[in-house]
Scaffold this motif. Structure first.
Motif, PDB file in Angstrom:
ATOM      1  N   HIS A  87       0.822  -1.210   0.000  1.00  0.00           N
ATOM      2  CA  HIS A  87       0.000   0.000   0.000  1.00  0.00           C
ATOM      3  C   HIS A  87       0.853   1.257   0.000  1.00  0.00           C
ATOM      4  O   HIS A  87       0.444   2.301  -0.529  1.00  0.00           O
ATOM      5  CB  HIS A  87      -0.934   0.001   1.203  1.00  0.00           C
ATOM      6  CG  HIS A  87      -0.237   0.121   2.523  1.00  0.00           C
ATOM      7  ND1 HIS A  87       0.554  -0.898   3.036  1.00  0.00           N
ATOM      8  CD2 HIS A  87      -0.197   1.130   3.435  1.00  0.00           C
ATOM      9  CE1 HIS A  87       1.042  -0.515   4.205  1.00  0.00           C
ATOM     10  NE2 HIS A  87       0.606   0.707   4.474  1.00  0.00           N
ATOM     11  N   ARG A  88       2.056   1.171   0.563  1.00  0.00           N
ATOM     12  CA  ARG A  88       2.913   2.360   0.647  1.00  0.00           C
ATOM     13  C   ARG A  88       3.667   2.625  -0.650  1.00  0.00           C
ATOM     14  O   ARG A  88       4.032   3.762  -0.943  1.00  0.00           O
ATOM     15  CB  ARG A  88       3.891   2.215   1.805  1.00  0.00           C
ATOM     16  CG  ARG A  88       3.192   2.129   3.163  1.00  0.00           C
ATOM     17  CD  ARG A  88       4.169   2.145   4.308  1.00  0.00           C
ATOM     18  NE  ARG A  88       4.954   3.379   4.349  1.00  0.00           N
ATOM     19  CZ  ARG A  88       5.873   3.627   5.278  1.00  0.00           C
ATOM     20  NH1 ARG A  88       6.129   2.720   6.217  1.00  0.00           N
ATOM     21  NH2 ARG A  88       6.553   4.756   5.261  1.00  0.00           N
ATOM     22  N   ALA A  90       2.463   2.109  -3.680  1.00  0.00           N
ATOM     23  CA  ALA A  90       1.541   2.387  -4.789  1.00  0.00           C
ATOM     24  C   ALA A  90       1.766   3.768  -5.426  1.00  0.00           C
ATOM     25  O   ALA A  90       1.811   3.875  -6.661  1.00  0.00           O
ATOM     26  CB  ALA A  90       0.096   2.221  -4.322  1.00  0.00           C
TER      27      ALA A  90
END
Length: 420
Positions: A87-88, A90
């Motif tokens: 998620h980081r 992206a």
């Protein structure tokens, strides 16, 4: 809170910070290096040791996003994202996708080629001035392919390098054996770059240059930097974790993968992220390696060093906090054994380092939003050693207020804010 004074404070004592300090000392400036770990303890410690002046092609290139999903399916392959970090990463991947468009790629290629020409010239001068010629190997580099199709796929990129004046030749199996005996028969074609150079050991090289900095009056402060502040009316203030501070006329942020938070504190939100690189350094004599080998289809290289033989590369996105996954080192070493059957794999030392990487494959070199007395010099990805001397030259130009040696606009931190 105490405050020490400095002329120029360079945050980061890796190879980029060291080269920047030397370039500033050439102009009569006094320099203090600040680093929580000491000299060359980060990516400068365990990199592949190459002067990759021929690597002018940005990683973000047309068509690469079509190939990336296949790589990502292999958790130990050339490119992977740790699930806990997906998620980081992206936003960085979105920027990488934008930078892989044809027009953006061509702009980055032009900038990278100019940077490499300057890098070669400045590195040659720096090596000569420091008397480190004996640490440089000029054996060339051999990249090998497992099929004619793989070579054909690579030729367009080699033609782009030729357009920038980079010399090479494609070779058949017979010449592969002459350049590097002992490779598995699966490698049927190759490309030899005769002017490619490596250092005998990247950490020792950086330390030798740092000793020159100290012999010329520079000093090292071992401390963690909490933040950098621009001072009204000019200057900078480096606040350390223990509450003390260093007041400087000018400051350079060259803290590699740790630069993002400090730049954010100065008002510059640069999309820096970290490629975690793995390697294993085997003892001397583990294989009769004549020159650096590139196994491009598998994302790793093998480098001859005076301290042994280094097998490493690949890309893992996992940030600065997750524990290392040394199965990646083991996977590369197992492949190297298959590709070099006589390789002795016992007694190796594993290592993981953080490569500070930008989505467009270009470093950040330019003035901070907070003020002209603070300059950035980070984000070199795989090319920190290669581009370090050129970066030092550009930083010295910027701090002196003169026109830089090459057009520095492609490296400006504001290129992201402006949506370029």
């Amino acid at each position: 809170m105490s405050a020490a004074e400095a002329d120029v404070a360079v945050v980061g004592a890796g190879i980029v910070g060291i080269m920047t300090a030397l370039a500033l000392q050439d102009e009569g400036r006094s320099v203090v290096l600040i680093d929580r770990g000491g000299v060359a303890e980060g990516a400068s410690f365990g990199n592949a040791g190459a002067f990759a002046f021929s690597d002018v092609l940005p990683l973000a290139s047309p068509g690469i996003m079509r190939r990336a999903p296949r790589w990502l399916l292999d958790p130990l392959g050339p490119l992977t994202v740790r699930p806990a970090y997906a998620h980081r990463i992206a936003p960085w991947l979105f920027g990488f996708w934008r930078a892989s468009g044809r027009a953006a790629f061509e702009r980055s290629l032009k900038a990278q080629a100019a940077m490499m020409r300057l890098a070669r010239a400045e590195m040659e001068k720096r090596i000569a001035a420091a008397g480190l010629g004996s640490m440089i190997r000029s054996d060339g580099c051999l990249e090998v392919y497992e099929s004619e199709r793989e070579l054909e796929f690579s030729k367009a990129n080699w033609e782009r390098r030729a357009a920038e004046g980079i010399g090479f030749r494609h070779v058949d199996r017979g010449e592969i054996d002459a350049l590097q005996p002992g490779l598995d028969l699966r490698f049927v074609r190759g490309t030899f770059v005769p002017e490619w150079q490596t250092v005998s050991d990247p950490h020792r090289f950086a330390v030798a240059l740092a000793e020159t900095v100290f012999a010329r009056g520079g000093r090292l402060v071992k401390a963690e930097v909490r933040r950098i502040e621009a001072v009204n009316g000019g200057g900078a203030r480096i606040v350390l974790a223990d509450g003390s501070a260093i007041a400087a006329r000018q400051a350079v942020l060259a803290a590699g993968a740790w630069s993002k938070a400090l730049a954010t504190g100065l008002g510059d939100r640069v999309p820096l992220d970290t490629e975690r690189g793995y390697n294993t350094t085997l003892p001397p004599g583990s294989f009769d390696l004549r020159r650096q080998l590139v196994f491009g289809g598998h994302g790793f290289v093998v480098t001859p060093l005076e301290t042994g033989l280094r097998v490493g590369g690949a890309v893992e996105f996992g940030g600065l906090e997750l524990a290392p996954n040394f199965r990646r080192s083991e996977a590369m070493l197992a492949k190297a054994k298959r590709f070099m059957p006589a390789l002795r794999t016992e007694g190796g030392r594993q290592w993981m380092g953080f490569r500070p990487s930008m989505p467009d494959s270009l470093p950040v070199i330019g003035r901070s939003h907070a003020g002209a007395t603070i300059v950035y010099a980070f984000g070199h990805g795989h090319l920190g050693l290669t581009q370090s001397a050129a970066t030092g030259r550009l930083v010295a130009d910027l701090l002196a207020g003169r026109a830089p040696a090459i057009d520095a606009r492609p490296f400006d931190p504001r290129r992201f804010r402006e949506g370029n």
